[in-house]
Design an enzyme around this catalytic site. Structure first.
Site, PDB file in Angstrom:
ATOM      1  N   GLU A 119      30.445  52.860  41.831  1.00 54.25           N
ATOM      2  CA  GLU A 119      30.903  53.783  42.875  1.00 54.25           C
ATOM      3  C   GLU A 119      31.599  54.945  42.169  1.00 54.25           C
ATOM      4  O   GLU A 119      32.644  54.767  41.549  1.00 54.25           O
ATOM      5  CB  GLU A 119      31.879  53.094  43.825  1.00 54.25           C
ATOM      6  CG  GLU A 119      32.249  53.984  45.012  1.00 54.25           C
ATOM      7  CD  GLU A 119      33.619  53.706  45.595  1.00 54.25           C
ATOM      8  OE1 GLU A 119      33.852  54.053  46.763  1.00 54.25           O
ATOM      9  OE2 GLU A 119      34.482  53.140  44.881  1.00 54.25           O
ATOM     10  N   HIS A 150      31.224  50.710  53.980  1.00 51.64           N
ATOM     11  CA  HIS A 150      32.434  50.261  54.684  1.00 51.64           C
ATOM     12  C   HIS A 150      33.538  51.312  54.712  1.00 51.64           C
ATOM     13  O   HIS A 150      34.574  51.090  55.327  1.00 51.64           O
ATOM     14  CB  HIS A 150      32.940  48.990  54.013  1.00 51.64           C
ATOM     15  CG  HIS A 150      33.389  49.244  52.606  1.00 51.64           C
ATOM     16  ND1 HIS A 150      32.496  49.582  51.601  1.00 51.64           N
ATOM     17  CD2 HIS A 150      34.615  49.245  52.033  1.00 51.64           C
ATOM     18  CE1 HIS A 150      33.160  49.789  50.485  1.00 51.64           C
ATOM     19  NE2 HIS A 150      34.458  49.581  50.712  1.00 51.64           N
ATOM     20  N   ASP A 151      33.361  52.420  54.005  1.00 55.07           N
ATOM     21  CA  ASP A 151      34.355  53.501  54.012  1.00 55.07           C
ATOM     22  C   ASP A 151      33.901  54.692  54.860  1.00 55.07           C
ATOM     23  O   ASP A 151      34.663  55.661  55.009  1.00 55.07           O
ATOM     24  CB  ASP A 151      34.580  54.040  52.585  1.00 55.07           C
ATOM     25  CG  ASP A 151      35.218  53.022  51.636  1.00 55.07           C
ATOM     26  OD1 ASP A 151      35.977  52.159  52.112  1.00 55.07           O
ATOM     27  OD2 ASP A 151      34.946  53.120  50.428  1.00 55.07           O
ATOM     28  N   ASP A 156      31.391  42.608  44.345  1.00 59.58           N
ATOM     29  CA  ASP A 156      32.167  43.829  44.198  1.00 59.58           C
ATOM     30  C   ASP A 156      33.149  43.630  43.050  1.00 59.58           C
ATOM     31  O   ASP A 156      33.962  42.700  43.071  1.00 59.58           O
ATOM     32  CB  ASP A 156      32.928  44.109  45.511  1.00 59.58           C
ATOM     33  CG  ASP A 156      33.011  45.580  45.828  1.00 59.58           C
ATOM     34  OD1 ASP A 156      33.370  46.349  44.924  1.00 59.58           O
ATOM     35  OD2 ASP A 156      32.738  45.961  46.986  1.00 59.58           O
ATOM     36  N   ASP A 201      33.650  49.099  41.945  1.00 61.25           N
ATOM     37  CA  ASP A 201      34.566  49.937  42.712  1.00 61.25           C
ATOM     38  C   ASP A 201      35.191  51.038  41.842  1.00 61.25           C
ATOM     39  O   ASP A 201      35.685  50.748  40.743  1.00 61.25           O
ATOM     40  CB  ASP A 201      35.675  49.027  43.265  1.00 61.25           C
ATOM     41  CG  ASP A 201      36.517  49.703  44.331  1.00 61.25           C
ATOM     42  OD1 ASP A 201      35.951  50.070  45.366  1.00 61.25           O
ATOM     43  OD2 ASP A 201      37.738  49.852  44.118  1.00 61.25           O
TER      44      ASP A 201
END
Ligand code: TEU
Ligand code: CA
Length: 561
Positions: free
Chosen positions: A248, A322-323, A103, A205
């Protein structure tokens, strides 16, 4: 047909598995998942058939946002292990033909990053310009009215130096100043350091924010975004084969996705788009007041993206991360038809064109967290929003109802490995409560049962490696206006797959359009195998299947491209 499993696009036939390290597997009993824990589970992932792991951040961090606040890009968080543990994970993964995607969180750092610690000390710091500082405005103090994603203003005042710094997320996540070439050079150096170590790529990210212009309040999709990405490509992974990069990008549209992932653009392999997620959110209250489920709207987003990236660019495919809430809780029926609906969702997603991402626990049908008081939540966004919503007059019950549906902690309860205490995640006390359903829902049960969700995922992941049509076939949707059934075909030369999925807990009879009628062989089904789709068909609750047409009965051909 050209060979599809080699060259710099080998990742097109692979499935990615996302690990949230904190919640995956705790090896030393401190209640926090760690890198040795991940290494100990590699056989499980190999058996599932995945080709790549996306690791959420493992770097040094004060964990204000569980690692999305990095204080040392080339160090490992002590609670996750050491760099030796990381190298061990990397080499053990490689032995199993699994690549590691890290990430890349470079829109911001932690306020404990040495750059920021120095920058905030003095206006003369050599790192001052690594961050975004503005003077107070004359009238209201704050440089402008921009708000942070986690609530409150995006500007925090530093009395020591008399200026505000910009943070799109928490005040402990100051945004890096990408306009400064020194910042970019440092980041590229760091990326190359990890690439040289042998990683297989990056998930980036909120990468759509790096080209921002804070003064104009253009944050996502800013004026410098694509220049920076092309520079990054050139300076880092551009010449490396088999590196997967996925940005993302909450702001992505099909048009901008082609800018990020078009073949002549030299930017990224693909992006995560979120239109299928946000179409379910309330216009005003967002995810804390989700709208009732609307299959027609969901299908229209998925189809739009499939069509738009048919010739160029590449889709990522995911229900969760994960969000986001757990897929089966969000789009299926976690109570009445958990197994059927989890398999249905997997079928509907994995036959689409793109790279599938499986979020840890999805492959065993893990469900949302049954939390009922705010004290059970750990997520910074949820806790901040709770405070703000209550200040605005919302009741605690209403907020918790929204958090139960869409809060980020739904995805962060510990991975459920077995029926042992805390689902076998830890021998200690987990940092966040386990979902008490681990006694029925766990990997041990799922792996050993041939009819389980896990074994169904395993077959789907295997099919993608065997069938070029699943990777490259042209997508066509049917029954667009049908509010219960998702149906589509994929066609490549003489090969054709027809997929049907019932998104409801009822039996549904459909008149099948001519071009969806098929006879061939069952590829996968969550009830009995189906080898024929006739003029009329009835799908049972959450029934889904895929039929591979035999070549003498392949129906229509897509227009030659
Ligand atoms: O997420 C981006 C982001 O904007 C999310 O916070 C999301 O929009 C939010 O949950 C919607 O309400 C990335 C990471 O995936 C997330 O975990 C981080 O908290 C965030 O960036 C900051 O790094
Ligand atoms: Ca641990």
């Amino acid at each position: 047909m050209s060979q599809i499993f080699t060259g710099d696009e080998a990742w097109k036939s692979k499935t990615v598995y996302q690990i949230y390290p904190r919640s995956f597997s705790d090896n030393n009993g401190d209640g926090i998942g760690d890198i040795p824990g991940i290494t100990s589970r590699l056989d499980y992932l190999q058996d599932l058939g995945i080709g790549l792991i996306w690791l959420s951040p493992i770097y040094k961090s004060p964990m204000d946002d569980n690692g999305y606040d990095i204080s040392g890009y080339q160090e490992i968080a002590a609670e996750f292990g050491t760099i030796d543990d990381f190298d061990q994970l990397l080499s053990e993964a490689r032995k199993r033909d699994i690549g590691l995607i890290l990430d890349l969180v470079v829109n911001h750092t932690s306020d404990e990053h040495p750059w920021f610690v120095d920058a905030r000390r003095s206006r003369d710091s050599e790192y001052r310009d690594f961050y975004i500082w503005r003077d107070a405005s004359e009238n209201h103090g704050l440089p402008n009215g921009h708000s942070s994603v986690f609530g409150g203003p995006a500007w925090t005042y530093e009395a020591a130096t008399g200026q505000y710094y910009f943070h799109e997320f928490s005040h402990r996540q100051p945004d890096l100043n990408w306009a400064n070439p020194k910042v970019r050079a440092e980041i590229y150096k760091m990326m190359n350091w990890w690439l040289d170590r042998g990683i297989a790529g990056f998930r980036m990210d909120v990468i759509d924010l790096i080209g921002k212009d804070v003064d104009q309040e253009i944050i996502p999709d800013g004026p410098n975004l694509h220049d920076y990405l092309q520079e990054m490509h050139r300076e880092t992974f551009g010449d490396r084969k088999d590196v997967l990069t996925v940005g993302e990008t909450w702001s992505a549209t099909p048009q901008t996705a082609l800018l990020y992932s078009g073949r002549d653009r030299h930017e990224l392999s693909m992006v995560f788009q979120f239109e299928h997620v946000t179409q379910g959110w309330d216009k005003l209250y967002g995810k804390w007041r989700p709208k009732p489920f609307d299959l027609v709207a969901l299908k229209s987003v998925l189809s739009k993206w499939q069509y738009a990236l048919a010739q160029d660019g590449w889709n990522s495919l995911f229900w969760g991360n994960h969000d986001l809430p757990r897929a089966v809780s969000q789009y299926g029926d976690a109570k009445g038809f958990r197994t059927e609906s989890a398999k249905m969702l997997a079928t509907a997603l994995h036959f689409l064109k793109g790279t599938p991402f499986v979020y840890q626990g999805e492959e065993i049908g893990m469900t949302n967290a049954p939390f009922h008081t705010i004290n059970q939540y750990k997520d910074i966004e949820t806790l901040n929003m709770y405070r703000l919503h209550l200040e605005a007059g919302l009741s605690s019950e209403d907020f918790i109802a929204g958090a139960n549906r869409n809060g980020r902690d739904n995805a962060r309860t510990p991975m459920q490995w077995s029926a042992a205490p805390n689902g076998g995640f830890t021998t200690g006390t987990p940092w966040i409560e386990s979902n008490p359903n681990f006694s029925e829902i766990n990997a041990e049960v799922s792996v050993s049962d041939d009819t389980s969700i896990w074994n169904y995922y395993r077959r789907l992941i295997g099919l993608r490696k065997e069938l070029p049509v699943m990777v490259h076939g042209v997508y066509r949707a049917f029954l667009d206006g049908h509010d219960k059934i998702f149906a589509y075909s994929r066609t490549l030369g003489s090969e054709r797959i027809c997929v049907m999925a019932n998104f409801t807990a009822h039996s549904v009879s459909v008149d099948v359009p001519d071009n969806l009628q098929t006879h061939g062989r069952s590829l996968i089904a969550n009830y009995e195998p189906v080898d024929t789709i006739g003029r009329e068909i009835t799908l049972r609750p959450y029934e889904a299947f895929a039929v591979l047409a035999s070549s003498e009965n392949r129906g229509d051909n897509p227009p030659a491209s």
